[in-house]
Scaffold this active site. Structure first.
Site, PDB file in Angstrom:
ATOM      1  N   LYS A 106       1.149   4.124  -2.843  1.00 44.33           N
ATOM      2  CA  LYS A 106       0.911   5.552  -2.616  1.00 44.33           C
ATOM      3  C   LYS A 106       2.104   6.372  -3.105  1.00 44.33           C
ATOM      4  CE  LYS A 106      -3.248   5.814  -0.937  1.00 44.33           C
ATOM      5  NZ  LYS A 106      -4.302   6.432  -1.769  1.00 44.33           N
TER       6      LYS A 106
ATOM      7  N   TYR B 168       0.839  -1.208   0.000  1.00 41.45           N
ATOM      8  CA  TYR B 168       0.000   0.000   0.000  1.00 41.45           C
ATOM      9  C   TYR B 168       0.875   1.260   0.000  1.00 41.45           C
ATOM     10  CZ  TYR B 168      -3.029   3.578   2.170  1.00 41.45           C
ATOM     11  OH  TYR B 168      -3.702   4.737   2.476  1.00 41.45           O
TER      12      TYR B 168
HETATM   13  N1  SER Z   1      -5.030   4.507   7.359  1.00 37.81           N
HETATM   14  C1  SER Z   1      -4.264   3.834   6.356  1.00 37.81           C
HETATM   15  C2  SER Z   1      -4.058   2.421   6.686  1.00 37.81           C
HETATM   16  O1  SER Z   1      -4.038   2.122   7.845  1.00 37.81           O
HETATM   17  C3  SER Z   1      -2.917   4.480   6.222  1.00 37.81           C
HETATM   18  O2  SER Z   1      -3.059   5.539   5.345  1.00 37.81           O
HETATM   19  O3  SER Z   1      -3.864   1.635   5.813  1.00 37.81           O
END
Ligand code: SER
Length: 345
Positions: A161, A157
């Site tokens: 990003k 993730y």
């Molecule tokens: N809130 C998100 C997550 O925990 C981080 O940007 O994946």
């Protein structure tokens, strides 16, 4: 909100937490909104919103989004759809396809369907997950991070990003650079690296900062909560209204004020124990215990304790409304209490 021509405003991930909070603000500003989501809406959107149900991995679906209101230019894209960090670790291939390829599809759409001379705003919520500290000592020594530091994400993730931020910069500067007329400034790309977000109305799904909102919502519902990180785990958080305020502020800023495309924003940075204490102060019958999940703990340990947000404060006057105490006393607790009133009675 979004400045420029009066085309349509596309919101991806419209059914998610941030989409739900943002769309009323777009409508209040008189925008014609295309609300794109993987799932059909569970209740009808108000006038001013047209729903588009489909998968942003599908380029053909993404291409249809600009036409949901008939022909017309795109004024802005709020690209909120993402597979969050814990969900991404369970399916890295899916996370890459949604978070990177999906972002590329939206950037291409915006680049091709803007008004000539008015590149559409592309607002991309990034995350503290782009940072990666190697261990707890490194995290503690680093303290609050500036935008350029420790960009070494541990999750797919976070990688996605970071890739999204870079792709946005590419579309804003170098898109079609081999064309005879040279590169086009195809999009007006702006990105905010959000901390964990606390909403009184909704819960996130598949994130790793979810222990914050989960602890609070469980207490408000009168349910026990087993926290999946250690009491000393510390990352920054902010409230959802402040997150939306940040989006509005960066979207409204004149381009000449922006010294960068990607900005940190901070508000407060409690440990999990401090969140538990404050939740318990407001909900004395809360039952919270700690049972750290090693892999999720390691992800939180790789995220910074806090961020430096001087650039956002200087360039577009970012300032959070809520600190840790007022977030609970003035927003979260009153609103969540009435929401779950039936359950706690
Ligand atoms: N809130 C998100 C997550 O925990 C981080 O940007 O994946």
């Amino acid at each position: 909100m979004a400045t420029g021509s009066s085309g349509v405003v596309i919101v991806t991930g419209a059914g998610g937490e941030m989409g739900h909070a943002l769309i009323p603000h777009l409508l209040a500003a008189g925008k014609r909104v295309v609300a794109a989501d993987l799932r059909a809406p569970t209740s009808p959107w108000p006038d001013g919103v047209r729903a588009a149900t489909g998968d942003i991995r599908d380029r053909a679906f993404v291409k249809t989004l600009a036409d949901a209101w008939g022909e017309g230019p795109i004024e802005a894209v709020y690209h909120l759809a993402a597979v969050l960090s814990s969900a991404g670790e369970r399916n890295p291939e899916l996370a890459h396809e949604v978070n990177v390829m999906g972002t590329m599809h939206l950037l291409s759409l915006a680049a091709e369907r803007g008004t000539p001379g008015h590149p559409p705003l592309v607002l991309f919520p990034s995350s503290i997950a782009v940072y990666g500290l190697h261990d707890l000592d490194a995290k503690r020594n680093a303290g609050a991070l500036h935008e350029e530091e420790h960009l070494d994400p541990r999750t797919v993730y976070g990688l996605g990003k970071l890739a999204g931020e870079e792709l946005g910069g590419y579309y804003a500067r170098y898109y079609r650079q081999l064309d005879p007329q040279g590169p086009r400034r195809a999009v007006d790309f702006r990105s905010i690296r959000f901390p964990g977000i606390l909403s009184a109305d909704t819960l996130p799904s598949g994130g790793t900062s979810d222990y914050g909102p989960e602890m609070l919502h469980a207490a408000a519902k009168g349910e026990p909560y087993r926290c999946f990180v250690r009491p000393d785990a510390r990352i920054p958080f902010m409230t959802m209204p402040d997150a939306i305020r940040a989006i509005e502020a960066i979207a409204a800023a004149p381009v000449s004020r922006l010294s960068r495309r990607v900005y940190n924003v901070g508000a407060f940075a409690p440990s999990a124990a401090e969140i538990a204490e404050l939740v318990t102060r407001h909900f004395p019958r809360a039952r919270i215990d700690f049972s750290p999940h090693p892999a999720r703990q390691a992800i939180v340990d790789s995220w910074p304790e806090d961020v430096v947000d001087h650039a956002a404060r200087r360039d577009w006057h970012w300032t959070p409304t809520h600190d840790f105490e007022s977030a609970f006393a003035e927003y979260l607790v009153p609103r969540i209490t009435s929401r779950y009133a039936a359950a706690v009675r």
